[in-house]
Design a protein around this motif. Structure first.
Motif, mmCIF file in Angstrom:
data_model
loop_
_atom_site.group_PDB
_atom_site.id
_atom_site.type_symbol
_atom_site.label_atom_id
_atom_site.label_comp_id
_atom_site.label_asym_id
_atom_site.label_seq_id
_atom_site.Cartn_x
_atom_site.Cartn_y
_atom_site.Cartn_z
ATOM 1 N N HIS A 34 32.204 49.259 -29.015
ATOM 2 C CA HIS A 34 32.793 50.290 -29.874
ATOM 3 C C HIS A 34 31.938 51.551 -29.808
ATOM 4 O O HIS A 34 30.727 51.489 -29.909
ATOM 5 N N ALA A 35 32.579 52.697 -29.600
ATOM 6 C CA ALA A 35 31.892 53.987 -29.572
ATOM 7 C C ALA A 35 32.621 54.942 -30.505
ATOM 8 O O ALA A 35 33.850 55.022 -30.487
ATOM 9 N N ALA A 36 31.863 55.657 -31.331
ATOM 10 C CA ALA A 36 32.469 56.584 -32.285
ATOM 11 C C ALA A 36 31.756 57.923 -32.203
ATOM 12 O O ALA A 36 30.560 57.999 -31.931
ATOM 13 N N ASP A 37 32.518 58.978 -32.435
ATOM 14 C CA ASP A 37 31.941 60.314 -32.504
ATOM 15 C C ASP A 37 32.728 61.143 -33.504
ATOM 16 O O ASP A 37 33.500 60.610 -34.295
ATOM 17 N N LEU A 38 32.528 62.441 -33.456
ATOM 18 C CA LEU A 38 33.164 63.345 -34.412
ATOM 19 C C LEU A 38 34.670 63.436 -34.199
ATOM 20 O O LEU A 38 35.409 63.694 -35.134
ATOM 21 N N TRP A 39 35.141 63.197 -32.983
ATOM 22 C CA TRP A 39 36.533 63.449 -32.650
ATOM 23 C C TRP A 39 37.372 62.192 -32.491
ATOM 24 O O TRP A 39 38.556 62.200 -32.783
ATOM 25 N N GLN A 40 36.790 61.100 -31.984
ATOM 26 C CA GLN A 40 37.595 59.909 -31.745
ATOM 27 C C GLN A 40 36.746 58.641 -31.812
ATOM 28 O O GLN A 40 35.536 58.694 -31.688
ATOM 29 N N SER A 54 39.111 59.101 -38.342
ATOM 30 C CA SER A 54 39.868 58.979 -39.593
ATOM 31 C C SER A 54 40.213 60.355 -40.149
ATOM 32 O O SER A 54 39.564 61.355 -39.843
ATOM 33 N N SER A 55 41.206 60.397 -40.980
ATOM 34 C CA SER A 55 41.679 61.668 -41.518
ATOM 35 C C SER A 55 41.050 61.974 -42.875
ATOM 36 O O SER A 55 41.698 62.564 -43.734
ATOM 37 N N ASN A 56 39.810 61.550 -43.063
ATOM 38 C CA ASN A 56 39.123 61.867 -44.311
ATOM 39 C C ASN A 56 38.924 63.367 -44.426
ATOM 40 O O ASN A 56 38.723 64.066 -43.437
ATOM 41 N N GLU A 57 38.976 63.859 -45.649
ATOM 42 C CA GLU A 57 38.825 65.303 -45.863
ATOM 43 C C GLU A 57 37.439 65.783 -45.461
ATOM 44 O O GLU A 57 37.290 66.867 -44.904
ATOM 45 N N TRP A 58 36.411 64.975 -45.713
ATOM 46 C CA TRP A 58 35.059 65.408 -45.379
ATOM 47 C C TRP A 58 34.873 65.491 -43.875
ATOM 48 O O TRP A 58 34.187 66.378 -43.370
ATOM 49 N N SER A 61 36.501 68.667 -42.642
ATOM 50 C CA SER A 61 35.694 69.848 -42.972
ATOM 51 C C SER A 61 34.477 69.946 -42.063
ATOM 52 O O SER A 61 34.081 71.048 -41.665
ATOM 53 N N VAL A 62 33.878 68.812 -41.691
ATOM 54 C CA VAL A 62 32.757 68.831 -40.746
ATOM 55 C C VAL A 62 33.226 69.324 -39.385
ATOM 56 O O VAL A 62 32.549 70.143 -38.751
ATOM 57 N N GLN A 63 34.389 68.861 -38.933
ATOM 58 C CA GLN A 63 34.928 69.326 -37.655
ATOM 59 C C GLN A 63 35.169 70.838 -37.687
ATOM 60 O O GLN A 63 34.821 71.551 -36.739
ATOM 61 N N ALA A 64 35.729 71.332 -38.767
ATOM 62 C CA ALA A 64 36.006 72.769 -38.885
ATOM 63 C C ALA A 64 34.711 73.575 -38.909
ATOM 64 O O ALA A 64 34.607 74.620 -38.249
ATOM 65 N N MET A 66 31.803 72.716 -37.627
ATOM 66 C CA MET A 66 31.166 72.672 -36.314
ATOM 67 C C MET A 66 31.830 73.665 -35.358
ATOM 68 O O MET A 66 31.154 74.380 -34.622
ATOM 69 N N ILE A 67 33.155 73.730 -35.376
ATOM 70 C CA ILE A 67 33.858 74.669 -34.499
ATOM 71 C C ILE A 67 33.550 76.109 -34.908
ATOM 72 O O ILE A 67 33.289 76.959 -34.061
ATOM 73 N N LEU A 68 33.570 76.395 -36.203
ATOM 74 C CA LEU A 68 33.241 77.753 -36.657
ATOM 75 C C LEU A 68 31.808 78.140 -36.319
ATOM 76 O O LEU A 68 31.533 79.289 -35.947
ATOM 77 N N SER A 69 30.886 77.213 -36.434
ATOM 78 C CA SER A 69 29.498 77.539 -36.118
ATOM 79 C C SER A 69 29.324 77.838 -34.630
ATOM 80 O O SER A 69 28.554 78.721 -34.259
ATOM 81 N N VAL A 70 30.046 77.132 -33.771
ATOM 82 C CA VAL A 70 29.990 77.429 -32.341
ATOM 83 C C VAL A 70 30.585 78.803 -32.058
ATOM 84 O O VAL A 70 30.007 79.610 -31.323
ATOM 85 N N ILE A 71 31.712 79.101 -32.667
ATOM 86 C CA ILE A 71 32.354 80.406 -32.452
ATOM 87 C C ILE A 71 31.462 81.543 -32.942
ATOM 88 O O ILE A 71 31.258 82.534 -32.241
ATOM 89 N N PHE A 72 30.903 81.418 -34.136
ATOM 90 C CA PHE A 72 30.063 82.488 -34.674
ATOM 91 C C PHE A 72 28.746 82.618 -33.920
ATOM 92 O O PHE A 72 28.196 83.711 -33.822
#
Length: 75
Positions: A34-40, A54-58, A61-64, A66-72
């Motif tokens: 079993h392998a797990a990461d931020l996306w799958q 999983s579709s947990n709200e937290w 928000s972590v995924q969002a 991380m993407i915003l921090s890379v963009i900025f």
């Protein structure tokens, strides 16, 4: 003063590299088949299949963030 500036630049470049690696790399957690990461979450048994994390709200928000921090950081 120049040494302090060089240290700050090295620190910022290191943080950017770690940010990109932690956002892009898969398999943060590997446990047997079993392998797990931020996306799958993937299972490497005889039927190899990957499911979205999983579709947990937290987690969303972590995924969002991380993407915003890379963009900025690129800007």
């Amino acid at each position: 003063m120049l040494l302090l500036l060089l240290g700050i630049i090295v620190l910022h470049v290191t943080v950017l590299v770690l940010l990109f690696v932690s956002t892009i790399v898969s398999q943060w957690l590997v446990n047997g088949d079993h392998a797990a990461d931020l996306w799958q979450n993937c299972t490497t048994g005889s039927p190899f299949h990957c499911l979205a994390s999983s579709s947990n709200e937290w987690l969303q928000s972590v995924q969002a963030m991380m993407i915003l921090s890379v963009i900025f950081s690129i800007l």
